[in-house]
Design a protein around this motif. Structure first.
Motif, PDB file in Angstrom:
ATOM      1  N   ASP A 234       0.834  -1.197   0.000  1.00  0.00           N
ATOM      2  CA  ASP A 234       0.000   0.000   0.000  1.00  0.00           C
ATOM      3  C   ASP A 234       0.870   1.249   0.000  1.00  0.00           C
ATOM      4  N   GLU A 235       0.216   2.391   0.011  1.00  0.00           N
ATOM      5  CA  GLU A 235       0.932   3.662  -0.086  1.00  0.00           C
ATOM      6  C   GLU A 235       1.913   3.851   1.061  1.00  0.00           C
ATOM      7  N   ASN A 236       1.548   3.381   2.254  1.00  0.00           N
ATOM      8  CA  ASN A 236       2.438   3.516   3.408  1.00  0.00           C
ATOM      9  C   ASN A 236       3.697   2.685   3.224  1.00  0.00           C
ATOM     10  N   TRP A 237       3.544   1.455   2.696  1.00  0.00           N
ATOM     11  CA  TRP A 237       4.726   0.624   2.475  1.00  0.00           C
ATOM     12  C   TRP A 237       5.657   1.304   1.474  1.00  0.00           C
ATOM     13  N   ILE A 238       5.091   1.846   0.406  1.00  0.00           N
ATOM     14  CA  ILE A 238       5.906   2.470  -0.635  1.00  0.00           C
ATOM     15  C   ILE A 238       6.676   3.663  -0.082  1.00  0.00           C
ATOM     16  N   SER A 239       6.007   4.487   0.715  1.00  0.00           N
ATOM     17  CA  SER A 239       6.667   5.682   1.250  1.00  0.00           C
ATOM     18  C   SER A 239       7.673   5.350   2.341  1.00  0.00           C
ATOM     19  N   ASN A 240       7.514   4.210   3.012  1.00  0.00           N
ATOM     20  CA  ASN A 240       8.387   3.868   4.135  1.00  0.00           C
ATOM     21  C   ASN A 240       9.466   2.854   3.797  1.00  0.00           C
ATOM     22  N   ASN A 241       9.460   2.351   2.563  1.00  0.00           N
ATOM     23  CA  ASN A 241      10.408   1.287   2.218  1.00  0.00           C
ATOM     24  C   ASN A 241      11.134   1.596   0.908  1.00  0.00           C
ATOM     25  N   GLY A 242      11.754   2.741   0.858  1.00  0.00           N
ATOM     26  CA  GLY A 242      12.514   3.113  -0.330  1.00  0.00           C
ATOM     27  C   GLY A 242      13.675   2.149  -0.567  1.00  0.00           C
ATOM     28  N   ILE A 243      13.848   1.716  -1.813  1.00  0.00           N
ATOM     29  CA  ILE A 243      14.921   0.791  -2.170  1.00  0.00           C
ATOM     30  C   ILE A 243      15.814   1.466  -3.196  1.00  0.00           C
ATOM     31  N   ASP A 244      17.110   1.447  -2.951  1.00  0.00           N
ATOM     32  CA  ASP A 244      18.074   1.989  -3.900  1.00  0.00           C
ATOM     33  C   ASP A 244      18.418   0.897  -4.911  1.00  0.00           C
ATOM     34  N   PHE A 245      17.839   0.986  -6.101  1.00  0.00           N
ATOM     35  CA  PHE A 245      18.031  -0.078  -7.081  1.00  0.00           C
ATOM     36  C   PHE A 245      19.406  -0.043  -7.741  1.00  0.00           C
ATOM     37  N   GLU A 246      20.190   0.997  -7.449  1.00  0.00           N
ATOM     38  CA  GLU A 246      21.580   1.015  -7.894  1.00  0.00           C
ATOM     39  C   GLU A 246      22.456   0.158  -6.985  1.00  0.00           C
ATOM     40  N   ASP A 247      21.977  -0.109  -5.779  1.00  0.00           N
ATOM     41  CA  ASP A 247      22.712  -0.923  -4.809  1.00  0.00           C
ATOM     42  C   ASP A 247      22.245  -2.371  -4.964  1.00  0.00           C
ATOM     43  N   LEU A 248      22.921  -3.141  -5.827  1.00  0.00           N
ATOM     44  CA  LEU A 248      22.499  -4.503  -6.133  1.00  0.00           C
ATOM     45  C   LEU A 248      22.491  -5.385  -4.894  1.00  0.00           C
ATOM     46  N   THR A 249      23.449  -5.191  -4.017  1.00  0.00           N
ATOM     47  CA  THR A 249      23.520  -6.013  -2.804  1.00  0.00           C
ATOM     48  C   THR A 249      22.302  -5.779  -1.926  1.00  0.00           C
ATOM     49  N   ALA A 250      21.916  -4.524  -1.760  1.00  0.00           N
ATOM     50  CA  ALA A 250      20.758  -4.204  -0.919  1.00  0.00           C
ATOM     51  C   ALA A 250      19.476  -4.786  -1.511  1.00  0.00           C
ATOM     52  N   VAL A 251      19.339  -4.728  -2.831  1.00  0.00           N
ATOM     53  CA  VAL A 251      18.144  -5.288  -3.468  1.00  0.00           C
ATOM     54  C   VAL A 251      18.109  -6.794  -3.258  1.00  0.00           C
ATOM     55  N   ARG A 252      19.263  -7.453  -3.422  1.00  0.00           N
ATOM     56  CA  ARG A 252      19.311  -8.913  -3.232  1.00  0.00           C
ATOM     57  C   ARG A 252      18.966  -9.298  -1.800  1.00  0.00           C
ATOM     58  N   VAL A 253      19.458  -8.550  -0.844  1.00  0.00           N
ATOM     59  CA  VAL A 253      19.140  -8.822   0.557  1.00  0.00           C
ATOM     60  C   VAL A 253      17.632  -8.715   0.777  1.00  0.00           C
ATOM     61  N   PHE A 254      17.027  -7.669   0.240  1.00  0.00           N
ATOM     62  CA  PHE A 254      15.588  -7.486   0.393  1.00  0.00           C
ATOM     63  C   PHE A 254      14.823  -8.640  -0.251  1.00  0.00           C
ATOM     64  N   LEU A 255      15.176  -9.013  -1.468  1.00  0.00           N
ATOM     65  CA  LEU A 255      14.450 -10.069  -2.165  1.00  0.00           C
ATOM     66  C   LEU A 255      14.638 -11.426  -1.495  1.00  0.00           C
ATOM     67  N   ASN A 256      15.850 -11.714  -1.066  1.00  0.00           N
ATOM     68  CA  ASN A 256      16.099 -12.999  -0.404  1.00  0.00           C
ATOM     69  C   ASN A 256      15.311 -13.106   0.896  1.00  0.00           C
ATOM     70  N   GLU A 257      15.162 -12.008   1.594  1.00  0.00           N
ATOM     71  CA  GLU A 257      14.384 -12.016   2.829  1.00  0.00           C
ATOM     72  C   GLU A 257      12.889 -12.125   2.521  1.00  0.00           C
ATOM     73  N   THR A 258      12.430 -11.391   1.508  1.00  0.00           N
ATOM     74  CA  THR A 258      11.013 -11.408   1.136  1.00  0.00           C
ATOM     75  C   THR A 258      10.588 -12.794   0.661  1.00  0.00           C
ATOM     76  N   PHE A 259      11.514 -13.504  -0.029  1.00  0.00           N
ATOM     77  CA  PHE A 259      11.214 -14.830  -0.570  1.00  0.00           C
ATOM     78  C   PHE A 259      11.986 -15.921   0.194  1.00  0.00           C
ATOM     79  N   LYS A 260      12.160 -15.712   1.485  1.00  0.00           N
ATOM     80  CA  LYS A 260      12.981 -16.626   2.284  1.00  0.00           C
ATOM     81  C   LYS A 260      12.408 -18.042   2.329  1.00  0.00           C
ATOM     82  N   ASN A 261      11.092 -18.186   2.190  1.00  0.00           N
ATOM     83  CA  ASN A 261      10.474 -19.515   2.227  1.00  0.00           C
ATOM     84  C   ASN A 261      10.409 -20.182   0.861  1.00  0.00           C
ATOM     85  N   TRP A 262      10.928 -19.519  -0.155  1.00  0.00           N
ATOM     86  CA  TRP A 262      10.899 -20.041  -1.519  1.00  0.00           C
ATOM     87  C   TRP A 262      12.191 -20.792  -1.833  1.00  0.00           C
ATOM     88  N   SER A 263      12.121 -21.637  -2.845  1.00  0.00           N
ATOM     89  CA  SER A 263      13.263 -22.452  -3.247  1.00  0.00           C
ATOM     90  C   SER A 263      14.462 -21.598  -3.658  1.00  0.00           C
TER      91      SER A 263
END
Length: 381
Positions: A234-263
């Protein structure tokens, strides 16, 4: 002899995406003086994103009207789709049969753009033309661009996307957040960086759903892979969870945590990606009518932006092109405004239906029902 609405008219198309370029091609082969103003620096600017499935009963009608089906078939290809679960297991495979091979073939965005550009008159597209201001003075439109240039047009077709700054001459409405966020990635050389992928999943599309999230891949003609993940935000998540897409490591950390239960099959995509981008998805609803306007109209995402979950966005845009150019060239209307009015009445009907279907798919794909149930639902919404 039929009356020509486009004779001796200077036509401006704002935006050089698939819809704008196809519109220019059709009008041009019917004798129009048409110019496309595109914000990209030049024709070599790469259009990012996955493949487009162009539907026989909508998008392909415009390509046929542009007399470019032969070129289209050189690049378009029948594509299968595999559904997988959170563990990376293939749960179903859908392959087009011979009879339906070209009902919804896939084509790379850059290939579709290339086809149109190569079949327009020289200098039809004016590059590096980011529209900053447009106003109507008398019977003409005056256009101003960021590079300091200006232009005058008798008729304007706005095709510059969902965040169009030219839309305000037709409607004061603005796109609204749909409630879903998407992160996209590119793997330039999957054979090197993720060698296990193609032997297991092939060269078609892959889709997985679970935990109110979705994962998908598209394999492009050059063998590279485009993938994306989407989730409710929602709008609150978007405004409170800015992701720097130039920082590949930070994006990977976020995705790995978001999909931690996935293969790990999915996490390998995140780790192999060489480029990331993300955006909140928006909807420009057609539930409300537009204000009075003359000698200007909207097509594509500028007219009816919708999330990509039903594969209808570009097809509805090309369908706009088909109907608008037909009205402008078939000799049945007395004025451009008459042709526009009829086009917009038709467009509000079919595009609103596509928006409703897309919303149903968006909710289904980010629910807790199984992949098999979602696959069945795609043909029922």
């Amino acid at each position: 002899m039929k009356h020509s609405l486009i004779k001796n008219k200077k036509i401006a198309i704002i935006g050089g995406g698939p819809v704008g370029l196809t519109t220019a091609r059709i009008l041009q082969i019917n004798g129009a003086d048409v110019t496309v103003y595109e914000r990209d620096l030049n024709a070599q600017a790469r259009t990012s994103g996955g493949t487009l499935d162009i539907h026989l009963d909508s998008g392909q009608k415009a390509i046929e009207k542009a007399a470019l089906m032969g070129e289209f078939y050189k690049y378009a290809r029948p594509t299968g789709e595999k559904m997988t679960d959170l563990h990376g297991n293939i749960t179903s495979t859908e392959m087009p049969d011979e009879e339906n091979a070209y009902t919804r073939p896939e084509i790379d965005r850059n290939d579709l753009r290339k086809i149109m550009l190569e079949n327009l008159n020289e200098h039809t597209v004016v590059w590096n033309s980011h529209l900053t201001h447009m106003e109507k003075t008398g019977a003409q439109y005056h256009l101003e661009f960021k590079n300091g240039t200006t232009a005058i047009s008798d008729f304007v077709i706005v095709a510059n996307g969902g965040r169009s700054n030219a839309r305000k001459l037709v409607t004061d409405l603005e796109p609204q957040l749909s409630g879903t966020y998407i992160i996209q990635g590119e793997i330039a050389d999957p054979d090197r960086d993720y060698p296990e992928f193609k032997p297991k999943y092939g060269n078609g599309n892959v889709m997985a759903m679970g935990e109110q999230k979705m994962f998908y891949t598209h394999t492009l003609r050059d063998g590279s892979v485009h993938f994306g993940v989407s989730f409710k935000a929602d709008e609150n998540w978007i405004s409170n969870n800015g992701i720097d897409f130039e920082d590949l490591t930070a994006v990977r950390v976020f995705l790995n945590e978001t999909f931690k239960n996935w293969s790990d099959d999915y996490k390998k995509f995140f780790n192999a990606a060489t480029d990331f981008s993300g955006l909140p998805l928006r909807l420009f609803s057609l539930e409300d009518s537009w204000k009075e306007h003359s000698n200007i109209t909207l097509v594509g995402d500028a007219a009816h932006l919708m999330p990509p979950f039903a594969g209808e966005g570009v097809n509805m845009g090309l369908f706009d092109t088909y109907h608008l150019t037909e009205n402008l060239t078939n000799g049945k209307f007395a004025t451009i405004d008459d042709a526009i009015k009829d086009y917009e009445e038709k467009m509000f009907g079919y595009a609103l239906g596509a928006q409703h279907m897309t919303k149903k798919m968006e909710d289904l794909l980010h629910s807790d029902i199984s992949s098999e149930d979602i696959l069945n639902s795609r043909f029922e919404v």
